[in-house]
Scaffold this active site. Structure first.
Site, short mmCIF file in Angstrom:
data_model
loop_
_atom_site.label_atom_id
_atom_site.label_comp_id
_atom_site.label_asym_id
_atom_site.label_seq_id
_atom_site.Cartn_x
_atom_site.Cartn_y
_atom_site.Cartn_z
N GLN A 74 0.70 -0.90 -0.22
CA GLN A 74 -0.14 0.28 0.22
C GLN A 74 0.59 1.34 0.09
O GLN A 74 1.35 1.89 1.43
CB GLN A 74 -1.23 0.07 0.86
CG GLN A 74 -2.44 0.74 1.28
CD GLN A 74 -2.88 0.85 2.01
OE1 GLN A 74 -2.84 0.16 2.57
NE2 GLN A 74 -3.99 2.15 1.98
N PHE A 75 1.20 1.83 -1.20
CA PHE A 75 1.66 3.27 -1.13
C PHE A 75 1.60 4.17 -0.94
O PHE A 75 2.03 5.15 -0.25
CB PHE A 75 2.44 3.28 -3.10
CG PHE A 75 1.72 3.55 -3.42
CD1 PHE A 75 1.33 4.95 -3.54
CD2 PHE A 75 0.19 2.96 -4.22
CE1 PHE A 75 0.03 5.38 -4.71
CE2 PHE A 75 -0.74 3.42 -4.92
CZ PHE A 75 -0.80 5.15 -5.37
N THR A 76 0.37 4.61 -0.13
CA THR A 76 -0.42 5.25 0.30
C THR A 76 -0.36 5.68 1.05
O THR A 76 -0.67 7.01 1.68
CB THR A 76 -2.12 4.84 0.01
OG1 THR A 76 -2.86 4.02 0.42
CG2 THR A 76 -2.77 5.43 -1.22
#
Length: 150
Positions: A74-76
């Protein structure tokens, strides 16, 4: 590297209508974000910390309980919202840097005896879980390296 760890009674991740990873019974859902400054050392450090965290019933860890983990990239988690209304992703590692570190993190969990279920790196995923507690901890490699605060 950031790992958002949630205790769950069950969890699954679906890509294009197909379940690609799941578990039933107590375990952890781990949302994993990789930053542009992360290296293999952070992946190992965070994985070892997560494997040993006593988050499960009876103050047991994943390794103590033989419990599974569902790991989803999850890059967010590295979204910067300090300016304006649109997040900046400059601190999030791009896929070619992040994917090998995601794989190293999961390999380190497996080396500790954890059964690892995975999402599909870079895919649009639907994650479902039955949160238990709720009990959620954030493990951040930057904080592991520094002195303990108050």
């Amino acid at each position: 590297m950031r790992a958002v760890c949630q205790r769950a009674q069950s969890a699954s991740v679906t890509v294009d209508g197909k379940v690609v990873g799941s578990f039933e019974g107590e375990g952890l859902v781990i949302l994993l974000g990789v930053s542009v400054t992360d290296t293999e050392a952070e992946a190992v450090q965070v994985a070892r910390k997560v494997a040993g965290l006593r988050m499960l019933d009876g103050e047991r860890s994943l390794t103590d309980a033989g419990a599974p983990a569902l790991v989803v990239s999850q890059f967010t988690l590295y979204g910067d919202v300090r300016k304006g209304r649109r997040p900046s992703w400059t601190r999030a590692a791009k896929g070619d840097q992040a994917e090998p570190l995601y794989e190293r993190f999961t390999a380190e969990l497996e080396a500790a005896g954890v059964r690892v279920e995975r999402g599909v790196f870079g895919a649009m995923m639907d994650v479902s879980l039955t949160n238990s507690g709720p009990f959620t901890l954030i493990v951040d490699s930057d904080e592991l390296a520094g002195p303990r605060r108050g």
